[in-house]
Scaffold this motif. Structure first.
Motif, PDB file in Angstrom:
ATOM      1  N   THR A  22     -37.686  14.509 -34.953  1.00 40.80           N
ATOM      2  CA  THR A  22     -38.834  14.447 -35.855  1.00 40.80           C
ATOM      3  C   THR A  22     -39.925  13.544 -35.301  1.00 40.80           C
ATOM      4  OG1 THR A  22     -37.509  14.892 -37.837  1.00 40.80           O
ATOM      5  CG2 THR A  22     -39.595  13.732 -38.154  1.00 40.80           C
ATOM      6  N   ILE A 155     -48.625   9.423 -41.555  1.00 37.54           N
ATOM      7  CA  ILE A 155     -47.581   9.485 -42.581  1.00 37.54           C
ATOM      8  C   ILE A 155     -47.450  10.897 -43.137  1.00 37.54           C
ATOM      9  CG2 ILE A 155     -46.992   8.716 -44.914  1.00 37.54           C
ATOM     10  CD1 ILE A 155     -48.228   5.982 -44.137  1.00 37.54           C
ATOM     11  N   THR A 156     -48.587  11.518 -43.425  1.00 34.71           N
ATOM     12  CA  THR A 156     -48.576  12.886 -43.951  1.00 34.71           C
ATOM     13  C   THR A 156     -47.927  13.848 -42.967  1.00 34.71           C
ATOM     14  OG1 THR A 156     -50.593  12.481 -45.231  1.00 34.71           O
ATOM     15  CG2 THR A 156     -50.014  14.784 -44.798  1.00 34.71           C
ATOM     16  N   THR A 158     -45.725  13.117 -40.718  1.00 31.46           N
ATOM     17  CA  THR A 158     -44.287  12.837 -40.666  1.00 31.46           C
ATOM     18  C   THR A 158     -43.555  13.589 -41.771  1.00 31.46           C
ATOM     19  OG1 THR A 158     -44.692  10.634 -39.738  1.00 31.46           O
ATOM     20  CG2 THR A 158     -42.538  11.025 -40.738  1.00 31.46           C
ATOM     21  N   LYS A 159     -44.106  13.580 -42.968  1.00 28.25           N
ATOM     22  CA  LYS A 159     -43.473  14.285 -44.083  1.00 28.25           C
ATOM     23  C   LYS A 159     -43.567  15.802 -43.909  1.00 28.25           C
ATOM     24  CE  LYS A 159     -45.906  12.160 -47.198  1.00 28.25           C
ATOM     25  NZ  LYS A 159     -46.436  11.771 -48.520  1.00 28.25           N
ATOM     26  N   GLU A 160     -44.724  16.285 -43.472  1.00 24.06           N
ATOM     27  CA  GLU A 160     -44.913  17.718 -43.329  1.00 24.06           C
ATOM     28  C   GLU A 160     -44.095  18.300 -42.181  1.00 24.06           C
ATOM     29  OE1 GLU A 160     -49.104  18.322 -42.947  1.00 24.06           O
ATOM     30  OE2 GLU A 160     -49.415  18.440 -45.115  1.00 24.06           O
ATOM     31  N   ALA A 162     -41.164  18.361 -41.815  1.00 26.15           N
ATOM     32  CA  ALA A 162     -39.920  18.958 -42.325  1.00 26.15           C
ATOM     33  C   ALA A 162     -39.976  20.480 -42.354  1.00 26.15           C
ATOM     34  CB  ALA A 162     -39.614  18.420 -43.723  1.00 26.15           C
ATOM     35  N   GLY A 194     -33.789  12.760 -47.594  1.00 25.93           N
ATOM     36  CA  GLY A 194     -34.922  12.198 -48.328  1.00 25.93           C
ATOM     37  C   GLY A 194     -35.024  10.696 -48.144  1.00 25.93           C
ATOM     38  N   TYR A 197     -36.546  10.023 -44.678  1.00 27.62           N
ATOM     39  CA  TYR A 197     -38.001  10.220 -44.672  1.00 27.62           C
ATOM     40  C   TYR A 197     -38.702   9.066 -45.389  1.00 27.62           C
ATOM     41  CZ  TYR A 197     -37.845  14.965 -42.781  1.00 27.62           C
ATOM     42  OH  TYR A 197     -37.669  16.053 -41.962  1.00 27.62           O
ATOM     43  N   TYR A 198     -38.133   8.621 -46.500  1.00 31.96           N
ATOM     44  CA  TYR A 198     -38.744   7.535 -47.262  1.00 31.96           C
ATOM     45  C   TYR A 198     -38.792   6.254 -46.425  1.00 31.96           C
ATOM     46  CZ  TYR A 198     -39.637   4.173 -50.979  1.00 31.96           C
ATOM     47  OH  TYR A 198     -40.180   3.172 -51.743  1.00 31.96           O
ATOM     48  N   VAL A 201     -41.466   6.553 -43.745  1.00 36.59           N
ATOM     49  CA  VAL A 201     -42.807   6.401 -44.316  1.00 36.59           C
ATOM     50  C   VAL A 201     -43.098   4.939 -44.632  1.00 36.59           C
ATOM     51  CG1 VAL A 201     -44.223   6.892 -46.351  1.00 36.59           C
ATOM     52  CG2 VAL A 201     -42.988   8.737 -45.218  1.00 36.59           C
TER      53      VAL A 201
END
Length: 219
Positions: A22, A155-156, A158-160, A162, A194, A197-198, A201
């Motif tokens: 990731t 940050i965005t 990193t989450k996207e 997925a 989850g 990811y948290y 972030v």
């Protein structure tokens, strides 16, 4: 309903290995997107209207369509046009880079426009070349102003990231899904993903605040 977290303990190292995948995708995509975003931003503030139009059209398309659609077009659609397959990893990097560049270009453009125009006029009056003026005077100041927005984009992204699971990249989410399929227990591995990811972030948020404070002290 059996929600047994102990059943996934042997698979935790397998899921954790996805962190490197990731972060690799996100870091490479951000670097490429940042470089391409600078080019787009400079085109948007140029006085050459065709280039301005192309840069604005590019941004409009990539900001106006879903990232997952762009990813699927690159991975499934382009091979039909090119005649050869595209591996999942390069497809993910390409999609994220092109998409991120659209957002970063707007961030950089806003940062450049926020700089006092008198500095540009003074540099031009002194005969400073445009490229040198941008590299040594305008962009360094703009980057200080837009750092929070750039970190937010990081940050965005990193989450996207997925969503690469839809094309089979072995990232955090894909590995968690596979563990769920193997153990017939999806809840526990997905919750663990989850949490990862948290934590990522939160670490990126702290890193961004630290860099921002350091840059303020250096002013």
């Amino acid at each position: 309903m059996d929600i047994n977290f102990s059943s996934i303990v042997p698979s935790l190292p397998f899921i954790l290995q996805g962190i490197w995948v990731t972060l690799q995708i996100v870091a490479i995509s951000l670097l490429i997107g940042f470089a391409w975003g600078i080019v787009l931003a400079l085109l948007k503030i140029s006085r050459i209207k065709p280039l301005m139009f192309l840069a604005d059209a590019y941004t409009s398309i990539f900001r106006g369509t879903p990232l997952v659609l762009q990813l699927l077009i690159i991975y499934f659609g382009l091979p039909q046009l090119l005649g050869f397959p595209i591996e999942p990893y390069p497809a993910a990097v390409a999609a994220f880079s092109l998409n991120s560049a659209a957002y970063i270009s707007e961030i950089i453009r806003a940062g450049i426009n926020a700089i006092d125009k008198g500095q540009t006029e003074a540099a031009m009056a002194l005969g400073v070349p445009y490229t040198k003026m941008m590299k040594d005077i305008i962009l360094p100041q703009a980057f200080k102003n837009i750092l929070p927005a750039l970190m937010n984009e990081f940050i965005t992204l990193t989450k996207e990231s997925a969503i690469v699971t839809v094309i089979g990249v072995q990232d955090i989410m894909r590995r968690a899904y596979q563990v769920g399929a193997d153990t017939y227990n999806y809840f526990a591995p997905l919750i663990f993903a989850g949490i990862i990811y948290y934590i990522l972030v939160m670490l990126l948020t702290l890193l961004g605040k630290g860099v921002e404070r350091r840059m303020k002290r250096s002013d």
